[in-house]
Design a protein around this motif. Sequence first.
Motif, mmCIF file in Angstrom:
data_model
loop_
_atom_site.group_PDB
_atom_site.id
_atom_site.type_symbol
_atom_site.label_atom_id
_atom_site.label_comp_id
_atom_site.label_asym_id
_atom_site.label_seq_id
_atom_site.Cartn_x
_atom_site.Cartn_y
_atom_site.Cartn_z
ATOM 1 N N ALA A 1 0.348 -1.524 -0.146
ATOM 2 C CA ALA A 1 0.342 -0.223 0.278
ATOM 3 C C ALA A 1 0.765 1.640 0.051
ATOM 4 O O ALA A 1 0.686 2.151 -0.531
ATOM 5 N N VAL A 2 1.871 1.412 1.154
ATOM 6 C CA VAL A 2 2.653 2.367 0.748
ATOM 7 C C VAL A 2 3.714 2.843 -0.469
ATOM 8 O O VAL A 2 3.371 3.625 -1.199
ATOM 9 N N MET A 3 3.893 1.612 -1.189
ATOM 10 C CA MET A 3 4.886 1.905 -2.326
ATOM 11 C C MET A 3 3.790 2.218 -3.397
ATOM 12 O O MET A 3 3.868 3.070 -4.341
ATOM 13 N N LEU A 4 2.179 1.695 -3.558
ATOM 14 C CA LEU A 4 1.734 2.553 -4.246
ATOM 15 C C LEU A 4 0.928 4.109 -4.286
ATOM 16 O O LEU A 4 0.948 4.681 -4.998
ATOM 17 N N ILE A 5 1.281 4.095 -2.862
ATOM 18 C CA ILE A 5 1.009 5.540 -2.636
ATOM 19 C C ILE A 5 2.278 6.534 -3.508
ATOM 20 O O ILE A 5 1.895 7.758 -3.499
ATOM 21 N N LEU B 1 -5.849 0.014 0.438
ATOM 22 C CA LEU B 1 -5.596 -0.589 0.918
ATOM 23 C C LEU B 1 -4.440 -0.261 2.564
ATOM 24 O O LEU B 1 -4.166 -1.579 3.489
ATOM 25 N N LEU B 2 -4.368 0.539 2.362
ATOM 26 C CA LEU B 2 -3.492 1.081 3.892
ATOM 27 C C LEU B 2 -4.460 1.102 5.367
ATOM 28 O O LEU B 2 -4.495 0.392 6.147
ATOM 29 N N GLY C 1 -5.269 6.832 -4.420
ATOM 30 C CA GLY C 1 -6.238 6.610 -3.587
ATOM 31 C C GLY C 1 -5.984 5.295 -3.735
ATOM 32 O O GLY C 1 -6.921 4.531 -2.357
ATOM 33 N N PHE C 2 -5.984 4.279 -4.129
ATOM 34 C CA PHE C 2 -6.176 2.617 -3.528
ATOM 35 C C PHE C 2 -4.906 2.505 -2.893
ATOM 36 O O PHE C 2 -5.126 1.358 -3.134
ATOM 37 N N ALA D 1 -2.801 13.899 -18.843
ATOM 38 C CA ALA D 1 -3.703 13.555 -18.708
ATOM 39 C C ALA D 1 -4.414 12.174 -17.606
ATOM 40 O O ALA D 1 -4.521 11.623 -16.691
ATOM 41 N N VAL D 2 -3.740 11.640 -19.002
ATOM 42 C CA VAL D 2 -3.175 10.017 -18.265
ATOM 43 C C VAL D 2 -2.459 9.383 -17.632
ATOM 44 O O VAL D 2 -2.755 8.580 -16.508
ATOM 45 N N GLN D 3 -1.184 10.571 -17.626
ATOM 46 C CA GLN D 3 -0.444 10.318 -15.983
ATOM 47 C C GLN D 3 -0.900 10.370 -14.694
ATOM 48 O O GLN D 3 -1.029 10.094 -14.155
ATOM 49 N N MET D 4 -1.551 11.827 -14.913
ATOM 50 C CA MET D 4 -2.076 11.924 -13.668
ATOM 51 C C MET D 4 -3.530 11.297 -13.127
ATOM 52 O O MET D 4 -3.945 10.684 -12.300
ATOM 53 N N ALA D 5 -4.039 11.009 -13.880
ATOM 54 C CA ALA D 5 -5.159 9.528 -13.660
ATOM 55 C C ALA D 5 -4.540 7.975 -12.712
ATOM 56 O O ALA D 5 -4.559 7.865 -12.021
ATOM 57 N N ALA D 6 -3.316 7.740 -13.842
ATOM 58 C CA ALA D 6 -3.026 6.785 -13.557
ATOM 59 C C ALA D 6 -2.341 6.756 -12.183
ATOM 60 O O ALA D 6 -2.509 6.646 -11.491
ATOM 61 N N GLY D 7 -1.826 8.073 -11.863
ATOM 62 C CA GLY D 7 -1.177 8.193 -10.806
ATOM 63 C C GLY D 7 -2.174 9.203 -9.281
ATOM 64 O O GLY D 7 -1.839 8.000 -8.115
ATOM 65 N N ALA D 8 -3.568 9.337 -10.036
ATOM 66 C CA ALA D 8 -4.551 10.060 -9.004
ATOM 67 C C ALA D 8 -4.741 8.383 -8.084
ATOM 68 O O ALA D 8 -5.193 7.967 -7.358
ATOM 69 N N THR D 9 -5.299 6.940 -9.071
ATOM 70 C CA THR D 9 -5.505 5.587 -9.045
ATOM 71 C C THR D 9 -4.903 5.424 -7.665
ATOM 72 O O THR D 9 -4.845 4.458 -7.198
ATOM 73 N N SER D 10 -3.242 5.253 -8.784
ATOM 74 C CA SER D 10 -2.175 4.226 -7.460
ATOM 75 C C SER D 10 -2.328 4.841 -6.195
ATOM 76 O O SER D 10 -2.606 3.824 -5.041
#
Length: 252
Positions: A81-85, A237-238, A232-233, A221-230
């Motif tokens: 979870a920390v890694m995804l953040i 998980l954390l 948030g997820f 915008a794709v980068q921002m969406a991928a980053g925000a998803t990572s």
Amino acid sequence: MLVTIVGVGFVMGLRHALDPDHVVAVTALASQRAGLARTSLVGAFWGLGHALSLGLAGAVILALRLSVPPGVSAALESAVAVMLIVLGVLALRRALRFRVHTHLHEHDGATHVHFHAHATAESAPDVAAPHAVGLHAARPHVHPHPLNGGLRPFLVGTVHGLAGSAGLGLLALGAAPTLGAGIAYVAVFGAGSIAGMLLLSALMSVPLAFVEARYAALHRAVQMAAGATSLGFGLYLLAVHAGGAGLGSWLS
């Protein structure tokens, strides 16, 4: 029996590669790469790290017939979870280093306004990409080296493999009649996860490379969406694993 175990292990490895946390992490990594080769190889490096740590830890669990405490499993999942953040923050940081402004000029007596997207040197892709519409940041000429930049996805895959080793060890213990069959199951499971994630990242590389080469603002915008998803997820998980473990220990 051994052929059946190996076949099931490969299919389960393919399916395991598509777990949500794996897909989110690789998408965040792939969105920051330029070019078909580098983007698709993100999945290969992730799979290698995942298979290595999963295989080693799973083999030790099988050989010693260990039982992984729930607290250890929760800690490993919290590390994921920390890694995804962190991956989400890095992707957002790269995407936000991007400036859009307008140019006002005339053509044949008519005034036109054009939008231009300028990337900073830090936010430019890892390799010099083809000319993007509206992307004027000067970049030095470099030759692409697909193997460069593989350390990050390899380490991310390693953490994911450690987090999944406890469940895989228990699964192999129940499915395999002998130690050799169990180790074979773990090895083929790892190979299946490599194949699954390599296929997924290769499929992602085509639209990502197309967008990056032609539509710079959309790529950000794709980068921002991928980053925000990572991000948030990872926070979700954390909260589930770290918060659940803390609540369970307090109640006990």
